[in-house]
Design a protein around this motif. Structure first.
Motif, PDB file in Angstrom:
ATOM      1  N   GLY A   1      68.824   1.226 136.109  1.00 12.94           N
ATOM      2  CA  GLY A   1      69.973   1.058 136.980  1.00 12.94           C
ATOM      3  C   GLY A   1      71.183   0.560 136.223  1.00 12.94           C
ATOM      4  O   GLY A   1      72.226   0.301 136.834  1.00 12.94           O
ATOM      5  N   ARG A   2      71.085   0.418 134.908  1.00 13.74           N
ATOM      6  CA  ARG A   2      72.220  -0.002 134.079  1.00 13.74           C
ATOM      7  C   ARG A   2      72.334   0.939 132.871  1.00 13.74           C
ATOM      8  O   ARG A   2      72.106   0.536 131.728  1.00 13.74           O
ATOM      9  CB  ARG A   2      72.072  -1.458 133.637  1.00 13.74           C
TER      10      ARG A   2
ATOM     11  N   ASP B   1      68.499   7.884 136.529  1.00 17.50           N
ATOM     12  CA  ASP B   1      68.672   6.884 137.574  1.00 17.50           C
ATOM     13  C   ASP B   1      67.310   6.470 138.119  1.00 17.50           C
ATOM     14  O   ASP B   1      66.313   7.193 137.990  1.00 17.50           O
ATOM     15  CB  ASP B   1      69.535   7.442 138.712  1.00 17.50           C
ATOM     16  N   VAL B   2      67.281   5.318 138.762  1.00 11.36           N
ATOM     17  CA  VAL B   2      66.031   4.808 139.322  1.00 11.36           C
ATOM     18  C   VAL B   2      65.501   5.795 140.377  1.00 11.36           C
ATOM     19  O   VAL B   2      66.227   6.221 141.273  1.00 11.36           O
ATOM     20  CB  VAL B   2      66.248   3.415 139.950  1.00 11.36           C
ATOM     21  N   GLY B   3      64.230   6.154 140.216  1.00 12.20           N
ATOM     22  CA  GLY B   3      63.605   7.082 141.133  1.00 12.20           C
ATOM     23  C   GLY B   3      63.927   8.539 140.874  1.00 12.20           C
ATOM     24  O   GLY B   3      63.517   9.405 141.655  1.00 12.20           O
ATOM     25  N   ARG B   4      64.622   8.845 139.766  1.00 11.69           N
ATOM     26  CA  ARG B   4      65.045  10.213 139.495  1.00 11.69           C
ATOM     27  C   ARG B   4      64.474  10.772 138.187  1.00 11.69           C
ATOM     28  O   ARG B   4      65.036  11.697 137.624  1.00 11.69           O
ATOM     29  CB  ARG B   4      66.575  10.275 139.449  1.00 11.69           C
TER      30      ARG B   4
ATOM     31  N   ARG C   1      58.022   7.533 140.492  1.00  9.81           N
ATOM     32  CA  ARG C   1      57.582   8.902 140.762  1.00  9.81           C
ATOM     33  C   ARG C   1      56.756   9.426 139.594  1.00  9.81           C
ATOM     34  O   ARG C   1      55.841  10.216 139.787  1.00  9.81           O
ATOM     35  CB  ARG C   1      58.806   9.800 140.981  1.00  9.81           C
ATOM     36  N   VAL C   2      57.116   9.019 138.382  1.00 12.47           N
ATOM     37  CA  VAL C   2      56.385   9.434 137.188  1.00 12.47           C
ATOM     38  C   VAL C   2      55.515   8.264 136.744  1.00 12.47           C
ATOM     39  O   VAL C   2      56.021   7.186 136.420  1.00 12.47           O
ATOM     40  CB  VAL C   2      57.355   9.855 136.061  1.00 12.47           C
ATOM     41  N   VAL C   3      54.223   8.469 136.748  1.00 17.03           N
ATOM     42  CA  VAL C   3      53.287   7.394 136.426  1.00 17.03           C
ATOM     43  C   VAL C   3      52.597   7.710 135.094  1.00 17.03           C
ATOM     44  O   VAL C   3      52.750   8.799 134.528  1.00 17.03           O
ATOM     45  CB  VAL C   3      52.241   7.226 137.545  1.00 17.03           C
ATOM     46  N   SER C   4      51.828   6.734 134.610  1.00 15.97           N
ATOM     47  CA  SER C   4      51.119   6.947 133.354  1.00 15.97           C
ATOM     48  C   SER C   4      50.073   8.045 133.519  1.00 15.97           C
ATOM     49  O   SER C   4      49.489   8.235 134.589  1.00 15.97           O
ATOM     50  CB  SER C   4      50.457   5.646 132.892  1.00 15.97           C
TER      51      SER C   4
END
Length: 267
Positions: A120-121, A143-146, A172-175
């Motif tokens: 987010g930064r 961006d967060v969640g993108r 949304r993207v996990v290990s």
């Protein structure tokens, strides 16, 4: 019709080179005309065997350590290596500063991994993303969640760095195999216990005494170790797994320091 070619006749009317015996000797010297051995080719040059006495064999050993990226040095000054690219899902949680997370991102990219930063930064990561990879997009910002699917594989491993503040949403993207996820928490937060319990590796930098006591309970640390967490110097991290703990000092290279500045806990 067969054609036979001989050398110029000598005084005796025979070919030069001393006849058949001379031809065989010349063939042995030059390697020409030697019959190939069936299945083995020509007879090669003969060399003495290279050997070493058994008691000297240890001198030939190579100082090869673990596979991965060097994240610093331990208390004895030995390199501390983190294998970040793995064929199994691998989650890392770092309670610490942005500087350390960015050094880890740079070093992961240096191992050949693609690094996707969820943040987010973005302004804090832009210079790093532009400088890494010599113009190649090896570090990308989202961006967060993108964060889109990364398509990780053994030939193209991925490290996702989640810099999403105190309460990072579920990603949304996990290990996954060949895709590790590093989650940065600036301080201990309400979501920290869940993240610490599910992580394969936990890194803790300097925190307050109260936070240190909570982390000690969650991670099962001895009192002497968790009390030390509130006194750690900048760049020092306690890395913990289920069965091992190690204090590591991370020092920036000249290139890293020129880009990110010196090691620091606070941003």
């Amino acid at each position: 019709m067969s054609v036979h070619t001989t050398g110029p006749a000598g005084p005796s009317g025979r070919g030069t080179g001393g006849g058949a015996g001379g031809s065989r000797a010349a063939a042995r010297r030059t390697g020409r005309g030697t019959r190939p051995r069936f299945g083995f080719g020509l007879v090669g040059p003969r060399r003495d065997r290279h050997s070493v006495p058994l008691e000297q064999l240890e001198a030939l050993a190579l100082p090869v350590g673990d596979d991965g990226m060097v994240i610093g040095v331990d208390a004895e000054g030995r390199p501390a290596v983190l294998g970040i690219n793995r064929p199994v899902p691998y989650d890392v949680t770092l309670i610490g500063g942005l500087w350390t997370a960015q050094v880890l991102a740079l070093r992961a990219a240096a191992t050949g991994a693609r690094v996707a930063v969820e943040t987010g930064r973005a302004q804090a990561w832009t210079a790093l993303a532009q400088a890494a990879g010599g113009g190649q997009p090896c570090i990308t910002l989202h961006d967060v969640g993108r964060v889109p699917p990364q398509g990780a594989s053994a030939g193209s491993p991925v490290v996702v760095v989640r810099d999403c503040g105190m309460r990072p949403p579920r990603g949304r993207v996990v290990s996954a195999p060949w895709q590790s996820v590093v989650t940065l928490l600036p301080y201990l937060s309400p979501v920290a216990p869940r993240l610490l319990e599910k992580s394969s590796l936990v890194g803790v930098q300097r925190v307050s005494p109260d936070e240190a006591a909570q982390i000690g309970r969650i991670m099962g640390l001895p009192r002497q170790e968790y009390e030390t967490l509130s006194t750690l110097a900048d760049g020092v991290t306690l890395w913990c797994t289920q069965g091992d703990r190690q204090f590591v000092m991370t020092q920036g290279t000249d290139a890293e320091t020129g880009l990110l500045g010196g090691a620091r806990r606070m941003d």
